[in-house]
Design a protein around this motif. Structure first.
Motif, PDB file in Angstrom:
ATOM      1  N   TYR A 260     -22.146 -56.756  76.131  1.00 21.34           N
ATOM      2  CA  TYR A 260     -22.921 -56.216  75.017  1.00 21.34           C
ATOM      3  C   TYR A 260     -23.958 -55.177  75.473  1.00 21.34           C
ATOM      4  O   TYR A 260     -24.429 -54.379  74.663  1.00 21.34           O
ATOM      5  CB  TYR A 260     -23.665 -57.341  74.293  1.00 21.34           C
ATOM      6  N   THR A 264     -20.985 -50.145  74.319  1.00 13.59           N
ATOM      7  CA  THR A 264     -19.840 -51.044  74.362  1.00 13.59           C
ATOM      8  C   THR A 264     -18.595 -50.313  73.897  1.00 13.59           C
ATOM      9  O   THR A 264     -18.525 -49.848  72.745  1.00 13.59           O
ATOM     10  CB  THR A 264     -20.077 -52.276  73.468  1.00 13.59           C
ATOM     11  N   ARG A 304     -26.603 -59.720  67.892  1.00 14.78           N
ATOM     12  CA  ARG A 304     -25.908 -58.862  68.850  1.00 14.78           C
ATOM     13  C   ARG A 304     -24.400 -58.905  68.627  1.00 14.78           C
ATOM     14  O   ARG A 304     -23.706 -57.897  68.763  1.00 14.78           O
ATOM     15  CB  ARG A 304     -26.225 -59.300  70.280  1.00 14.78           C
ATOM     16  N   GLU A 308     -22.299 -55.580  67.793  1.00 18.17           N
ATOM     17  CA  GLU A 308     -21.305 -55.079  68.743  1.00 18.17           C
ATOM     18  C   GLU A 308     -19.866 -55.259  68.253  1.00 18.17           C
ATOM     19  O   GLU A 308     -19.014 -54.404  68.510  1.00 18.17           O
ATOM     20  CB  GLU A 308     -21.465 -55.795  70.092  1.00 18.17           C
TER      21      GLU A 308
END
Length: 390
Positions: A260, A264, A304, A308
Motif C-alpha cells: 500500500y 500502488t 487504506r 488502494e
C-alpha cells in the motif's frame, strides 16, 4: 435385679446366644455414667453404677431375608425383595433378567418392569474442548439384573440458535453398528474402559473434525434388547476460537503495508487483494490488528484498503470478518497470541465381529468383544495474553 445381671443370666442358661439370629448379637458395654443425684443408679456396696446395655447391635451386613429362619418364608421374602429392587415389584428375577408380569406394559406395549435408565452424557475431563475437538463420555446404564443395553445412539449437529425448531437432527451414529464396527466416519472415535466400580463401564467419544467457534448439540439415548429407548441426554458446547499463527499475521500486515505504501500499481493491488482473500477470517482480523497497531498513523486498515483497492474489493475482504463471533474478536485483539501443542491419550475400540444383517440384535453390549488400544492425539490451542509467555 439389675438388667445387666438379668441378661447375663439368660446368656448363661443358653436362652440367648450369638447365633440366635445371623448378623445380630447382644453386647453390654459402658456408655457413660448416671448423674450423681440419681439414687436409682446406685447399688448397695458398689461405687460404680451398672453399664447400660446395647441391644441388637449389627455386627455384619446380611440380606434381610436371611434373618428369617423358616425356609419357605425366607424364599418368599427373598423373591419379593429381588422383585422390588430389580423389577420395580412388577416381575420376577430369573437368573440375571426380569420376567415382567402381564400387566407391566408401557405406552409402547413393551414390558417395562425394568425401566431403561437415561444415560448421562458429559464432557470428558481429560480433554478440554479445542477449536476442532470435543470429547464426551457416559457411564453404562445396564444393571446387573434387568434389561440389557444393546446399543447407544448419538446425534450431533451444529446449531446457530438453541431456540430454533428441532427440524434437522444432524448426524445419527450407532455406537455398535457405526463406531465400534469401524464403518462410520473416521472423524468420530469410540472407546470403552472400566469404571471405578468392578461392574461399571464408561463409554467415550472423540469428535475430531468440528468447526471452530461453533455451537454443537450432542444427544445420547440407550436402546435395550426389547427395542425400548431411554430418555435422551443432552450436552451443548461451543468449540474454541480458530487457531491463529500470530507471527504469520504480523508478516502479512507488514507485506500489505509495503504494497500500500507509495504509488500502488495494478499488480501490487492484485497481490494485496489475493493475499487478503486467501487467508482465513480470524487471521485476517489479526492482520488488521497488527496493521493498525504499527501503521495507523498512515491511515487505518479499512481506509487504506478502500483507497488502494477500491470500495468493492475492500468490502469483499472486510465482510469475511463478519463471521467471527464477538467473543473471538475480543480475544483476537489481545496483545499477544501464542500457540501451544499438547498430547492427549484416548481409547480406540473396534469390535471383533459384526452383527448378523437383517435381524434384530438381542444381546448386550457387554457381550461384544472389543479390541481396544490407547492412542495419542495432538491438540493445538491458542494462548491469549497481554505479554508473551516464556
Amino acid at each position: 435385679v439389675p438388667f445387666i445381671s438379668y441378661l447375663s443370666g439368660l446368656l448363661k442358661t443358653q436362652l440367648l446366644s450369638d447365633d440366635l439370629v445371623a448378623g445380630v448379637e447382644i453386647r453390654c458395654q459402658e456408655k457413660g455414667t448416671c448423674p450423681a443425684a440419681c439414687h436409682l443408679c446406685r447399688q448397695a456396696g458398689r461405687e460404680t453404677p451398672s453399664p447400660t446395655p446395647v441391644l441388637l447391635e449389627v455386627s455384619r451386613i446380611v440380606p434381610l431375608y436371611s434373618l428369617v429362619q423358616d425356609n419357605v418364608t425366607k424364599e418368599a421374602f427373598k423373591s419379593a425383595m429381588m422383585s422390588s429392587y430389580w423389577c420395580a415389584g412388577k416381575g420376577d428375577v430369573i437368573e440375571n433378567w426380569c420376567r415382567c408380569d402381564l400387566t407391566a406394559l408401557g405406552k409402547d406395549g413393551l414390558p417395562n418392569c425394568s425401566p431403561l435408565r437415561r444415560p448421562v452424557l458429559r464432557l470428558a475431563p481429560h480433554l478440554e474442548p479445542s477449536s476442532t475437538m470435543v470429547a464426551l463420555e457416559w457411564v453404562d446404564v445396564e444393571p446387573l439384573i434387568g434389561y440389557k443395553v444393546s446399543d447407544y445412539v448419538i446425534q450431533h449437529k451444529r446449531v446457530e440458535d438453541l431456540s430454533e425448531a428441532e427440524i434437522y437432527t444432524g448426524e445419527v451414529l450407532s455406537l455398535m453398528d457405526d463406531l465400534f464396527s469401524g464403518l462410520g466416519s473416521s472423524c468420530v472415535v469410540a472407546g470403552r474402559r472400566r469404571g471405578e466400580h468392578p461392574h461399571s463401564m464408561i463409554y467415550s467419544l472423540l469428535f475430531k473434525c468440528l468447526e471452530p467457534d461453533s455451537l454443537y448439540k450432542f444427544t445420547l439415548y440407550a436402546v435395550d434388547s426389547r427395542g425400548s429407548r431411554s430418555d435422551a441426554s443432552f450436552v451443548t458446547v461451543r468449540t474454541s476460537c480458530p487457531m491463529v499463527d500470530d507471527s504469520k499475521a504480523e508478516e502479512i500486515a507488514d507485506k500489505v503495508y509495503n504494497l500500500y505504501n507509495g504509488y500502488t500499481s495494478g499488480k501490487e493491488q492484485q497481490t494485496a487483494y489475493n493475499t487478503l482473500m486467501e487467508i482465513s477470517p480470524p487471521l485476517l482480523y489479526r492482520v488488521q490488528h497488527h496493521y493498525n497497531s504499527h501503521y495507523e498513523k498512515f491511515g487505518d486498515f479499512v481506509w487504506r484498503s478502500e483507497d488502494e483497492l477500491g470500495p468493492r474489493k475492500a468490502h469483499l475482504i472486510l465482510r469475511r470478518m463478519d463471521r467471527i463471533s464477538l467473543f473471538c474478536r475480543s480475544l483476537l485483539r489481545s496483545g499477544f497470541i501464542q500457540s501451544r501443542t499438547e498430547s492427549v491419550p484416548y481409547m480406540l475400540c473396534r469390535s471383533d465381529g459384526t452383527r448378523p444383517g437383517g435381524t434384530l440384535w438381542h444381546s448386550s453390549l457387554h457381550e461384544t468383544r472389543l479390541a481396544c488400544l490407547e492412542k495419542v492425539v495432538t491438540v493445538q490451542r491458542n494462548i491469549y495474553g497481554k505479554s508473551k509467555l516464556r
